[in-house]
Design a protein around this motif. Structure first.
Motif, PDB file in Angstrom:
ATOM      1  N   HIS A  31       0.810  -1.228   0.000  1.00 10.03           N
ATOM      2  CA  HIS A  31       0.000   0.000   0.000  1.00 10.03           C
ATOM      3  C   HIS A  31       0.842   1.275   0.000  1.00 10.03           C
ATOM      4  O   HIS A  31       0.361   2.333   0.399  1.00 10.03           O
ATOM      5  CB  HIS A  31      -0.976   0.027   1.178  1.00 10.03           C
ATOM      6  CG  HIS A  31      -1.735  -1.245   1.339  1.00 10.03           C
ATOM      7  ND1 HIS A  31      -2.751  -1.609   0.494  1.00 10.03           N
ATOM      8  CD2 HIS A  31      -1.591  -2.259   2.231  1.00 10.03           C
ATOM      9  CE1 HIS A  31      -3.222  -2.784   0.864  1.00 10.03           C
ATOM     10  NE2 HIS A  31      -2.530  -3.207   1.905  1.00 10.03           N
ATOM     11  N   LEU A  32       2.122   1.174  -0.449  1.00  5.40           N
ATOM     12  CA  LEU A  32       2.987   2.356  -0.499  1.00  5.40           C
ATOM     13  C   LEU A  32       3.904   2.289  -1.711  1.00  5.40           C
ATOM     14  O   LEU A  32       4.645   1.323  -1.898  1.00  5.40           O
ATOM     15  CB  LEU A  32       3.829   2.464   0.781  1.00  5.40           C
ATOM     16  CG  LEU A  32       4.878   3.578   0.806  1.00  5.40           C
ATOM     17  CD1 LEU A  32       4.237   4.956   0.730  1.00  5.40           C
ATOM     18  CD2 LEU A  32       5.746   3.452   2.050  1.00  5.40           C
ATOM     19  N   TYR A  33       3.840   3.336  -2.538  1.00  6.66           N
ATOM     20  CA  TYR A  33       4.733   3.526  -3.681  1.00  6.66           C
ATOM     21  C   TYR A  33       5.445   4.853  -3.448  1.00  6.66           C
ATOM     22  O   TYR A  33       4.860   5.794  -2.916  1.00  6.66           O
ATOM     23  CB  TYR A  33       3.946   3.604  -4.986  1.00  6.66           C
ATOM     24  CG  TYR A  33       3.234   2.325  -5.355  1.00  6.66           C
ATOM     25  CD1 TYR A  33       3.798   1.441  -6.273  1.00  6.66           C
ATOM     26  CD2 TYR A  33       2.003   2.006  -4.801  1.00  6.66           C
ATOM     27  CE1 TYR A  33       3.145   0.267  -6.620  1.00  6.66           C
ATOM     28  CE2 TYR A  33       1.340   0.841  -5.147  1.00  6.66           C
ATOM     29  CZ  TYR A  33       1.924  -0.029  -6.059  1.00  6.66           C
ATOM     30  OH  TYR A  33       1.272  -1.184  -6.396  1.00  6.66           O
TER      31      TYR A  33
ATOM     32  N   LEU B 196      -1.403  16.244  -1.561  1.00  7.72           N
ATOM     33  CA  LEU B 196      -1.838  17.044  -2.696  1.00  7.72           C
ATOM     34  C   LEU B 196      -3.145  16.564  -3.281  1.00  7.72           C
ATOM     35  O   LEU B 196      -3.997  17.363  -3.673  1.00  7.72           O
ATOM     36  CB  LEU B 196      -0.764  17.031  -3.794  1.00  7.72           C
ATOM     37  CG  LEU B 196       0.603  17.576  -3.441  1.00  7.72           C
ATOM     38  CD1 LEU B 196       1.535  17.443  -4.630  1.00  7.72           C
ATOM     39  CD2 LEU B 196       0.507  19.017  -2.978  1.00  7.72           C
ATOM     40  N   TYR B 197      -3.291  15.231  -3.406  1.00  2.00           N
ATOM     41  CA  TYR B 197      -4.461  14.630  -4.037  1.00  2.00           C
ATOM     42  C   TYR B 197      -4.949  13.465  -3.190  1.00  2.00           C
ATOM     43  O   TYR B 197      -4.166  12.766  -2.571  1.00  2.00           O
ATOM     44  CB  TYR B 197      -4.112  14.116  -5.435  1.00  2.00           C
ATOM     45  CG  TYR B 197      -3.707  15.183  -6.419  1.00  2.00           C
ATOM     46  CD1 TYR B 197      -4.668  15.814  -7.202  1.00  2.00           C
ATOM     47  CD2 TYR B 197      -2.373  15.543  -6.576  1.00  2.00           C
ATOM     48  CE1 TYR B 197      -4.306  16.782  -8.121  1.00  2.00           C
ATOM     49  CE2 TYR B 197      -2.002  16.529  -7.488  1.00  2.00           C
ATOM     50  CZ  TYR B 197      -2.970  17.128  -8.254  1.00  2.00           C
ATOM     51  OH  TYR B 197      -2.611  18.094  -9.163  1.00  2.00           O
ATOM     52  N   GLU B 198      -6.270  13.267  -3.211  1.00  6.33           N
ATOM     53  CA  GLU B 198      -6.876  12.146  -2.514  1.00  6.33           C
ATOM     54  C   GLU B 198      -7.933  11.500  -3.397  1.00  6.33           C
ATOM     55  O   GLU B 198      -8.668  12.205  -4.092  1.00  6.33           O
ATOM     56  CB  GLU B 198      -7.548  12.596  -1.206  1.00  6.33           C
ATOM     57  CG  GLU B 198      -6.570  13.038  -0.156  1.00  6.33           C
ATOM     58  CD  GLU B 198      -7.279  13.469   1.123  1.00  6.33           C
ATOM     59  OE1 GLU B 198      -8.397  14.038   1.039  1.00  6.33           O
ATOM     60  OE2 GLU B 198      -6.720  13.243   2.192  1.00  6.33           O
ATOM     61  N   GLU B 199      -8.002  10.177  -3.304  1.00  7.98           N
ATOM     62  CA  GLU B 199      -9.046   9.442  -4.013  1.00  7.98           C
ATOM     63  C   GLU B 199     -10.346   9.555  -3.221  1.00  7.98           C
ATOM     64  O   GLU B 199     -10.354   9.386  -2.009  1.00  7.98           O
ATOM     65  CB  GLU B 199      -8.632   7.998  -4.168  1.00  7.98           C
ATOM     66  CG  GLU B 199      -9.626   7.142  -4.903  1.00  7.98           C
ATOM     67  CD  GLU B 199      -9.229   5.683  -4.954  1.00  7.98           C
ATOM     68  OE1 GLU B 199      -9.731   4.996  -5.831  1.00  7.98           O
ATOM     69  OE2 GLU B 199      -8.446   5.227  -4.087  1.00  7.98           O
TER      70      GLU B 199
ATOM     71  N   HIS C 153      -8.749   1.879   1.931  1.00  7.95           N
ATOM     72  CA  HIS C 153      -9.149   1.630   0.548  1.00  7.95           C
ATOM     73  C   HIS C 153      -9.180   2.875  -0.325  1.00  7.95           C
ATOM     74  O   HIS C 153      -9.820   2.897  -1.370  1.00  7.95           O
ATOM     75  CB  HIS C 153     -10.498   0.910   0.474  1.00  7.95           C
ATOM     76  CG  HIS C 153     -10.526  -0.352   1.268  1.00  7.95           C
ATOM     77  ND1 HIS C 153      -9.873  -1.498   0.874  1.00  7.95           N
ATOM     78  CD2 HIS C 153     -11.100  -0.648   2.459  1.00  7.95           C
ATOM     79  CE1 HIS C 153     -10.057  -2.439   1.770  1.00  7.95           C
ATOM     80  NE2 HIS C 153     -10.793  -1.962   2.747  1.00  7.95           N
ATOM     81  N   CYS C 154      -8.516   3.939   0.085  1.00  5.50           N
ATOM     82  CA  CYS C 154      -8.419   5.166  -0.706  1.00  5.50           C
ATOM     83  C   CYS C 154      -6.957   5.587  -0.797  1.00  5.50           C
ATOM     84  O   CYS C 154      -6.202   5.480   0.168  1.00  5.50           O
ATOM     85  CB  CYS C 154      -9.237   6.294  -0.081  1.00  5.50           C
ATOM     86  SG  CYS C 154     -10.996   6.052  -0.238  1.00  5.50           S
ATOM     87  N   TRP C 155      -6.576   6.096  -1.970  1.00  8.71           N
ATOM     88  CA  TRP C 155      -5.198   6.511  -2.217  1.00  8.71           C
ATOM     89  C   TRP C 155      -5.011   8.001  -1.954  1.00  8.71           C
ATOM     90  O   TRP C 155      -5.921   8.802  -2.190  1.00  8.71           O
ATOM     91  CB  TRP C 155      -4.817   6.210  -3.658  1.00  8.71           C
ATOM     92  CG  TRP C 155      -4.696   4.748  -3.934  1.00  8.71           C
ATOM     93  CD1 TRP C 155      -5.659   3.933  -4.457  1.00  8.71           C
ATOM     94  CD2 TRP C 155      -3.565   3.928  -3.686  1.00  8.71           C
ATOM     95  NE1 TRP C 155      -5.192   2.649  -4.544  1.00  8.71           N
ATOM     96  CE2 TRP C 155      -3.896   2.614  -4.088  1.00  8.71           C
ATOM     97  CE3 TRP C 155      -2.298   4.153  -3.162  1.00  8.71           C
ATOM     98  CZ2 TRP C 155      -3.010   1.552  -3.983  1.00  8.71           C
ATOM     99  CZ3 TRP C 155      -1.414   3.096  -3.066  1.00  8.71           C
ATOM    100  CH2 TRP C 155      -1.765   1.810  -3.469  1.00  8.71           C
ATOM    101  N   SER C 156      -3.814   8.362  -1.488  1.00 11.17           N
ATOM    102  CA  SER C 156      -3.415   9.759  -1.301  1.00 11.17           C
ATOM    103  C   SER C 156      -2.047   9.951  -1.920  1.00 11.17           C
ATOM    104  O   SER C 156      -1.180   9.079  -1.816  1.00 11.17           O
ATOM    105  CB  SER C 156      -3.331  10.121   0.179  1.00 11.17           C
ATOM    106  OG  SER C 156      -4.582   9.997   0.798  1.00 11.17           O
ATOM    107  N   LEU C 157      -1.837  11.109  -2.537  1.00 11.88           N
ATOM    108  CA  LEU C 157      -0.534  11.456  -3.098  1.00 11.88           C
ATOM    109  C   LEU C 157       0.083  12.549  -2.243  1.00 11.88           C
ATOM    110  O   LEU C 157      -0.508  13.613  -2.051  1.00 11.88           O
ATOM    111  CB  LEU C 157      -0.667  11.924  -4.543  1.00 11.88           C
ATOM    112  CG  LEU C 157       0.647  12.282  -5.234  1.00 11.88           C
ATOM    113  CD1 LEU C 157       1.577  11.071  -5.317  1.00 11.88           C
ATOM    114  CD2 LEU C 157       0.373  12.847  -6.618  1.00 11.88           C
ATOM    115  N   VAL C 158       1.270  12.266  -1.719  1.00 11.76           N
ATOM    116  CA  VAL C 158       1.956  13.174  -0.801  1.00 11.76           C
ATOM    117  C   VAL C 158       3.227  13.690  -1.472  1.00 11.76           C
ATOM    118  O   VAL C 158       3.987  12.917  -2.079  1.00 11.76           O
ATOM    119  CB  VAL C 158       2.314  12.442   0.517  1.00 11.76           C
ATOM    120  CG1 VAL C 158       3.070  13.360   1.463  1.00 11.76           C
ATOM    121  CG2 VAL C 158       1.060  11.885   1.170  1.00 11.76           C
ATOM    122  N   HIS C 159       3.451  14.993  -1.346  1.00 13.51           N
ATOM    123  CA  HIS C 159       4.670  15.635  -1.846  1.00 13.51           C
ATOM    124  C   HIS C 159       5.198  16.541  -0.745  1.00 13.51           C
ATOM    125  O   HIS C 159       4.471  17.418  -0.268  1.00 13.51           O
ATOM    126  CB  HIS C 159       4.369  16.439  -3.105  1.00 13.51           C
ATOM    127  CG  HIS C 159       5.530  17.200  -3.638  1.00 13.51           C
ATOM    128  ND1 HIS C 159       6.655  16.592  -4.128  1.00 13.51           N
ATOM    129  CD2 HIS C 159       5.739  18.518  -3.773  1.00 13.51           C
ATOM    130  CE1 HIS C 159       7.508  17.499  -4.546  1.00 13.51           C
ATOM    131  NE2 HIS C 159       6.972  18.693  -4.327  1.00 13.51           N
TER     132      HIS C 159
END
Length: 141
Positions: free
Chosen positions: A111-113, A136-139, A125-131
């Motif tokens: 669950h981590l890339y 920054l973004y959430e599913e 069960h939801c993805w988040s993009l972290v910078h």
């Protein structure tokens, strides 16, 4: 009758030859390519196609991917980004409008890339993009 057929065939061939001479075969023609501009991979930009490093083909990022919405619309005019996972879930490909090309992340844990700049995390069960420690973004489901 044989002569009439021969005359018709030679007439038709001579007409085709003159038509072909009128068509420029110069690739530096000022006319745009049929269908619009293509990127360096041959993807038709006007139709929304871009190159996928994971699939190694032109795709539309919003088709068959995970869509994530921007978390802070006051600082970002883009409303979504898209994520594509490879078939064995070892790589995730990010399609972020602000970047010139897609970004690859490697699977570093379940669950981590991640790469040097981004983390893609799945929680509940939801993805988040972290910078830089900022989401920054959430599913949305």
């Amino acid at each position: 009758m044989k002569y009439v057929a021969l005359i018709l065939v030679s007439f038709m061939l001579s007409c085709q030859g003159s038509v072909q001479k009128d068509i420029p075969n110069d690739s530096s023609s000022s006319l745009p390519p049929i269908g619009g501009t293509k990127d360096k991979h041959g993807c038709l930009i006007a139709a929304g196609y871009t190159w996928s490093k994971v699939k190694e083909e032109c795709i539309r990022p919003w088709e068959g991917t995970i869509t994530m919405n921007v978390t802070d619309t006051s600082t970002n005019f883009e409303t979504a980004t898209f994520v594509l996972m490879d078939s064995i879930k070892q790589k995730a490909e990010l399609f972020i409008k602000e970047e010139d090309e897609s970004i690859l992340l490697d699977s570093v844990a379940p669950h981590l890339y991640a790469n040097k700049h981004y983390k893609l995390i799945e929680e509940n069960h939801c993805w988040s993009l972290v910078h830089q420690e900022e989401v920054l973004y959430e599913e949305k489901k």
